[in-house]
Design a protein around this motif. Structure first.
Motif, PDB file in Angstrom:
ATOM      1  N   TYR A   1      22.858  -2.419  16.427  1.00  0.00           N
ATOM      2  CA  TYR A   1      22.837  -2.263  17.867  1.00  0.00           C
ATOM      3  C   TYR A   1      21.939  -3.323  18.503  1.00  0.00           C
ATOM      4  O   TYR A   1      20.926  -3.715  17.936  1.00  0.00           O
TER       5      TYR A   1
ATOM      6  N   GLY B   1      20.676   0.988  27.302  1.00  0.00           N
ATOM      7  CA  GLY B   1      20.843   1.711  26.053  1.00  0.00           C
ATOM      8  C   GLY B   1      21.306   0.790  24.946  1.00  0.00           C
ATOM      9  O   GLY B   1      21.816  -0.306  25.202  1.00  0.00           O
TER      10      GLY B   1
ATOM     11  N   TYR C   1      18.907  11.382  21.275  1.00  0.00           N
ATOM     12  CA  TYR C   1      17.868  10.613  20.617  1.00  0.00           C
ATOM     13  C   TYR C   1      16.668  10.467  21.558  1.00  0.00           C
ATOM     14  O   TYR C   1      16.811  10.423  22.778  1.00  0.00           O
TER      15      TYR C   1
ATOM     16  N   PHE D   1      18.066   9.160  25.013  1.00  0.00           N
ATOM     17  CA  PHE D   1      19.437   8.662  25.033  1.00  0.00           C
ATOM     18  C   PHE D   1      20.383   9.717  24.486  1.00  0.00           C
ATOM     19  O   PHE D   1      20.035  10.460  23.568  1.00  0.00           O
ATOM     20  N   CYS D   2      21.559   9.744  25.036  1.00  0.00           N
ATOM     21  CA  CYS D   2      22.622  10.459  24.361  1.00  0.00           C
ATOM     22  C   CYS D   2      23.662   9.437  23.917  1.00  0.00           C
ATOM     23  O   CYS D   2      23.758   8.334  24.472  1.00  0.00           O
ATOM     24  N   ALA D   3      24.369   9.794  22.890  1.00  0.00           N
ATOM     25  CA  ALA D   3      25.448   8.964  22.377  1.00  0.00           C
ATOM     26  C   ALA D   3      26.640   9.866  22.120  1.00  0.00           C
ATOM     27  O   ALA D   3      26.476  11.070  21.891  1.00  0.00           O
TER      28      ALA D   3
ATOM     29  N   GLN E   1      29.098   5.397  17.225  1.00  0.00           N
ATOM     30  CA  GLN E   1      28.400   6.117  18.276  1.00  0.00           C
ATOM     31  C   GLN E   1      28.129   5.153  19.419  1.00  0.00           C
ATOM     32  O   GLN E   1      27.608   4.055  19.199  1.00  0.00           O
TER      33      GLN E   1
ATOM     34  N   PHE F   1      26.188   4.614  23.057  1.00  0.00           N
ATOM     35  CA  PHE F   1      25.020   5.133  23.754  1.00  0.00           C
ATOM     36  C   PHE F   1      25.135   5.030  25.264  1.00  0.00           C
ATOM     37  O   PHE F   1      25.721   4.081  25.793  1.00  0.00           O
TER      38      PHE F   1
END
Lengths: 115, 114
Positions: free
Chosen positions: A36, A43, B35, B90-92, B103, B105
């Protein structure tokens, strides 16, 4: 549980040079390894991933290699550009029960590309 | 844009308070993951929901809880807040809960506890 180590924590390269970030993992049952990129205030963004049935994967200037025997994988960025400057995270996905798989992340590498 | 949305973007509150963070997954995704990202701990997995059911817990404190609703959006509830809870959350989301599912994010919620 899974443990992922990532090196280096910071990396500075000249524009046009290559950058390499390395990660090791502990759970030999892990089979999926994403990378990532996180820019300031945003994000994490998935940039490339590799599954354990392949040793290398490329996408334009980005490549990832995986050595399952040694339990390490690496991100290679060629011909770096200033917009590559960001924090990069490696991760390994391991089984956490009840049909769920959990991502464990490295601590991140702050890449700075100097124009 | 990942397609995952989170609200609010910023949240400032006091110790001892309770807050709720909201996440809407990508269209069609059934899994939601939460997260916590802090400077010293990095990105830590908190909890996973799949199609409304809790599937896995990570390093989630007992003061924290989550749920996923029938429309698949999820909420993370943080109570009895402490200074140390200040972090990015964070959500994913992913299509299913499978091993090789990517995933994606959201942009995160920055929580500041004063």
């Amino acid at each position: 549980g899974e443990n992922v180590e990532q090196h280096p924590s910071t990396l500075s390269v000249q524009e046009g040079d290559s950058a390499v970030i390395k990660c090791t993992y502990s759970d030999s049952a892990s089979n999926y390894f994403p990378w990532y990129k996180q820019e300031l205030g945003k994000g994490p963004q998935l940039i490339i991933d590799i599954r354990s049935n392949v040793g290398e994967k490329k996408d334009q200037r980005i490549a990832v290699t995986l050595n399952k025997t040694a339990k390490h994988f690496s991100l290679h960025i060629t011909e770096t550009q200033p917009e590559d400057s960001a924090v990069y995270f490696c991760a390994a996905k391991s089984y956490s029960g009840a049909g769920s798989y959990q991502l464990t992340f490295g601590k991140g590498t702050k890449l700075s590309v100097i124009p | 844009d990942s397609g995952v949305t989170q609200t609010p973007k910023h949240l400032i509150t006091a110790t001892g308070q309770r807050v709720t963070l909201r996440c809407s997954p990508r269209s069609g995704d059934l899994s939601v993951y939460w997260y916590q990202q802090s400077l010293d701990q990095g990105l830590q997995f908190l909890i996973h929901y799949y199609n409304g059911e809790e599937r896995a817990k990570g390093n989630i404190l007992e003061r924290f809880s989550a749920q996923q609703f029938p429309d698949l959006h999820s909420e993370l509830n943080l109570s009895s807040l402490e200074l140390g809870d200040s972090a990015l959350y964070f959500c994913a989301s992913s299509a299913t809960s499978g091993e090789h599912n990517e995933q994606f994010f959201g942009p995160g919620t920055r929580l500041t506890v004063l």
